[in-house]
Design a protein around this motif. Sequence first.
Motif, PDB file in Angstrom:
ATOM      1  N   SER A   1      -5.499  -9.111  -3.239  1.00  0.00           N
ATOM      2  CA  SER A   1      -4.944  -8.552  -2.009  1.00  0.00           C
ATOM      3  C   SER A   1      -3.460  -8.221  -2.177  1.00  0.00           C
ATOM      4  O   SER A   1      -3.003  -7.140  -1.816  1.00  0.00           O
ATOM      5  N   ALA A   2      -2.734  -9.157  -2.770  1.00  0.00           N
ATOM      6  CA  ALA A   2      -1.287  -8.976  -2.911  1.00  0.00           C
ATOM      7  C   ALA A   2      -0.946  -7.835  -3.864  1.00  0.00           C
ATOM      8  O   ALA A   2       0.146  -7.272  -3.804  1.00  0.00           O
ATOM      9  N   ARG A   3      -1.887  -7.472  -4.741  1.00  0.00           N
ATOM     10  CA  ARG A   3      -1.612  -6.409  -5.719  1.00  0.00           C
ATOM     11  C   ARG A   3      -2.198  -5.062  -5.300  1.00  0.00           C
ATOM     12  O   ARG A   3      -2.062  -4.070  -6.019  1.00  0.00           O
ATOM     13  N   SER A   4      -2.897  -5.022  -4.155  1.00  0.00           N
ATOM     14  CA  SER A   4      -3.633  -3.806  -3.785  1.00  0.00           C
ATOM     15  C   SER A   4      -2.868  -2.938  -2.791  1.00  0.00           C
ATOM     16  O   SER A   4      -2.364  -3.445  -1.785  1.00  0.00           O
ATOM     17  N   PHE A   5      -2.824  -1.642  -3.055  1.00  0.00           N
ATOM     18  CA  PHE A   5      -2.079  -0.732  -2.193  1.00  0.00           C
ATOM     19  C   PHE A   5      -2.786   0.607  -2.023  1.00  0.00           C
ATOM     20  O   PHE A   5      -3.444   1.086  -2.947  1.00  0.00           O
ATOM     21  N   GLU A   6      -2.576   1.169  -0.886  1.00  0.00           N
ATOM     22  CA  GLU A   6      -3.003   2.549  -0.651  1.00  0.00           C
ATOM     23  C   GLU A   6      -2.021   3.453  -1.397  1.00  0.00           C
ATOM     24  O   GLU A   6      -0.820   3.141  -1.506  1.00  0.00           O
ATOM     25  N   LEU A   7      -2.523   4.560  -1.892  1.00  0.00           N
ATOM     26  CA  LEU A   7      -1.742   5.418  -2.792  1.00  0.00           C
ATOM     27  C   LEU A   7      -0.366   5.817  -2.257  1.00  0.00           C
ATOM     28  O   LEU A   7       0.651   5.602  -2.913  1.00  0.00           O
ATOM     29  N   MET A   8      -0.338   6.410  -1.060  1.00  0.00           N
ATOM     30  CA  MET A   8       0.938   6.969  -0.602  1.00  0.00           C
ATOM     31  C   MET A   8       1.957   5.898  -0.243  1.00  0.00           C
ATOM     32  O   MET A   8       3.154   6.057  -0.486  1.00  0.00           O
ATOM     33  N   SER A   9       1.462   4.786   0.299  1.00  0.00           N
ATOM     34  CA  SER A   9       2.396   3.703   0.607  1.00  0.00           C
ATOM     35  C   SER A   9       2.868   3.041  -0.692  1.00  0.00           C
ATOM     36  O   SER A   9       3.993   2.560  -0.781  1.00  0.00           O
ATOM     37  N   PHE A  10       2.018   3.037  -1.712  1.00  0.00           N
ATOM     38  CA  PHE A  10       2.427   2.487  -3.006  1.00  0.00           C
ATOM     39  C   PHE A  10       3.557   3.333  -3.608  1.00  0.00           C
ATOM     40  O   PHE A  10       4.571   2.804  -4.066  1.00  0.00           O
ATOM     41  N   LEU A  11       3.352   4.645  -3.554  1.00  0.00           N
ATOM     42  CA  LEU A  11       4.368   5.540  -4.135  1.00  0.00           C
ATOM     43  C   LEU A  11       5.717   5.381  -3.434  1.00  0.00           C
ATOM     44  O   LEU A  11       6.753   5.325  -4.088  1.00  0.00           O
ATOM     45  N   THR A  12       5.698   5.264  -2.129  1.00  0.00           N
ATOM     46  CA  THR A  12       6.973   5.207  -1.398  1.00  0.00           C
ATOM     47  C   THR A  12       7.513   3.778  -1.306  1.00  0.00           C
ATOM     48  O   THR A  12       8.638   3.515  -1.706  1.00  0.00           O
ATOM     49  N   ASP A  13       6.676   2.858  -0.779  1.00  0.00           N
ATOM     50  CA  ASP A  13       7.185   1.517  -0.482  1.00  0.00           C
ATOM     51  C   ASP A  13       7.419   0.687  -1.746  1.00  0.00           C
ATOM     52  O   ASP A  13       8.344  -0.119  -1.805  1.00  0.00           O
ATOM     53  N   ILE A  14       6.558   0.835  -2.738  1.00  0.00           N
ATOM     54  CA  ILE A  14       6.673  -0.016  -3.923  1.00  0.00           C
ATOM     55  C   ILE A  14       7.463   0.673  -5.031  1.00  0.00           C
ATOM     56  O   ILE A  14       8.354   0.082  -5.626  1.00  0.00           O
ATOM     57  N   LEU A  15       7.133   1.924  -5.289  1.00  0.00           N
ATOM     58  CA  LEU A  15       7.807   2.599  -6.403  1.00  0.00           C
ATOM     59  C   LEU A  15       9.054   3.363  -5.968  1.00  0.00           C
ATOM     60  O   LEU A  15       9.901   3.684  -6.787  1.00  0.00           O
ATOM     61  N   GLY A  16       9.151   3.656  -4.698  1.00  0.00           N
ATOM     62  CA  GLY A  16      10.270   4.480  -4.230  1.00  0.00           C
ATOM     63  C   GLY A  16      10.302   5.820  -4.946  1.00  0.00           C
ATOM     64  O   GLY A  16      11.356   6.355  -5.268  1.00  0.00           O
TER      65      GLY A  16
END
Lengths: 473, 268
Positions: B118-133
């Motif tokens: 769960s802690a490692r799972s992300f939706e694509l667009m939120s991953f790109l912005t929130d995690i990777l910036g």
Amino acid sequence: MQIASQQFRERASEALLDPNIRTAFDGLKTGFAAARARSVAALPEFPAMREAARNIRTHTLENLDLYLERYEEAVRAQGGHVHWAEDAEDACRIVRDICRKAGAKIVTKGKSMVSEEIGLNAVLEADGCEVLETDAGEYIVQLAKETPSHIVVPTVHKTVQEISELFYERHRAYGFEERVTEAADLIAQVRAIMREKYFTADVSLTGANFLIAETGSNIIVTNEGNGDLASMLAPVHIVTAGIEKVVPSLNDASALLRMLGRSALGMETTAYTTFMTGPKRAHDLDGPEEYHVVLIDNGRTKMLDGPFREMLRCIRCGACMNHCPVYLSVGGHAYGWVYPGPMGSVLTPMIAGLEEAGDLPNACTLNGRCQQVCPVDIPLPDLLRRLRHERWEAGFVKQTVRWSLGLWAWLATKPRLYRSLTRLGMAVLHKLGGKRGRFRRLPLAGGWTGSRDFPAPQGQTFLDAWSKGAKQP
Amino acid sequence: MVQSETKLRKSKGPHVGLFVTCLVDLFRPNIGFAAVKLLQDAGCRVSVPAQQVCCGQPAYNNGDDAAARRIAKQVIETFADFDYVVGPSGSCMATLRKDYPEMFEDDAKWRERAADLSARSFELMSFLTDILGARPMPASYPGRVTYHDSCSGLRKLGIKDQPRQLLSQVEGLTLAELQDSETCCGFGGTFCVKYPEISTHMVSDKVANVESAEADTVLGGDLGCLLNIAGRLKRLGKPARVFHAAEVLAGMTDLAAIGEPDRKPEKK
């Protein structure tokens, strides 16, 4: 009230064809939902208030026995009577006996959803009482021999023309010969009829928005003041309330009232908030001689003792239905019982029975809007999903659904087989749908293609393309 | 996990397992390839485990918890070794993030593994912005688009601004907000075939709002909703085209839009 929740599908289909329902329930969206949004936006502390409200309800439910006993003690200390009712039958019997003892011929009623839940009017009428709803909406519904389609605005499904027609037919008995069509004139007729009844009533009956353990008071909120008049003028006042309605203190009640008006109607507060505490005292000018409270369980302790406890936080504001796209599409009557919409789809199986409630828990897209607007943050989608699980376990799910889902779930744990089958299936579908890129009809997919084209797949599956090293399909 | 993550970020960027989702796998692989491109452009190493099938949401939402758990265990095992698990769907990723830990409430061992996934799972667009910036590579899409906020992504994962933020960088693209963009389109998984009439009513409202937005394209982040909206648009003969936002962001809109005929005529 006869339960018809098992016919949800049929009732919903009929409702969808009724243009009046469409207009009426669209009005909720542009009316109450929009008003709620404005009143929430105007209050920066709303999220904090919501959390406080939730905590008050949670704390009370965790200590419900304590607060109920304290409440009972406080009511008795004020000279009132408290009666405990285990189920609907019990509750109706208690109220009927109080009415019999008072020799009641006319009973005036304030709005009470729990009285709908226990089917009280029919019992009293069978016992020879004239029962008169004094909330204008409830009165109209009663006159039309219908049931409420919303817990806050019972007549949302009726047009002004329908009400005008109804009054023209039925109010001649009261000497109103002319047909009136304006809302104000319609209400004036109701008021004139009510005034008379308030003074001649032998017993009045109201619900309770909250019961206060600290003071032994009950609170009702109205926008018409009918509850005050009914309860002040009849010699006997009976309050019917679910056991979950209790809150510890006046402060707690006030915190919840701030949420209630805003969530229900987008109002800071309702026009009337009435606190009633015990019977008339020696120095009081008005008030009932006798004050009774009937505390109704009817399945609530069972809910308290399990995964559905959170549902008991509900303060009956109706926000969940005002924001539910399914409820707004089909209206309240489709749900087939007293409580419609998301809260009703949880309460109906809990109170009336899992089987009797039919497929209500599935009549929902789990979109989560209801929880988002709930003033006490009830996880309605989670509770509905849990009810689906209970229906699955109890064997109430159709065999066709069980088998197809079972087959799919089995295949989903066999990745190799799944891939070979889907590779073939998607290739065939692509070929068949090819030129148009979609299907107008597809065997076994009538539910979809009845009203929507079915987009054809691209052909190769992603996993297949990926394993063959394609960067682009 | 933390250690390998730091190491990877220094060398080749995080190792992402693509959870392609069953609908994308079967119906629109283009979205899967778009996701791979966006992730790789953002510096990720992307793998696609062949063992993946579905997140199990259809079983869970229909109340068959036992089947849902069997499928969830398979997903948890398959994606055990990635820094992140990313998928082009708010709904499926909410199942991994929110539902899996809840499914194993009474099973300490699997609950822990579910929480880890769960802690490692992300939706694509939120991953790109929130995690990777990340700022995606320049793409262009000339058109007036509108955006449907799919419910699970919006309410369970808080996805609202992320796609808009990414789309604002696409050249030629104008975003016309959809009225009631946060109202369910009527898909609801199996709901759309269990209650087709109610579902149709809801998707018709959605289509009416698309029309009043005067948009030529509808975008979203969940293929289920997009198939539903496209299906209704096409049935009504409306011209608006439907793409997954990832396809636009990756500049991969050469393929026919969802539910439209192939651009290249088939060989006779």
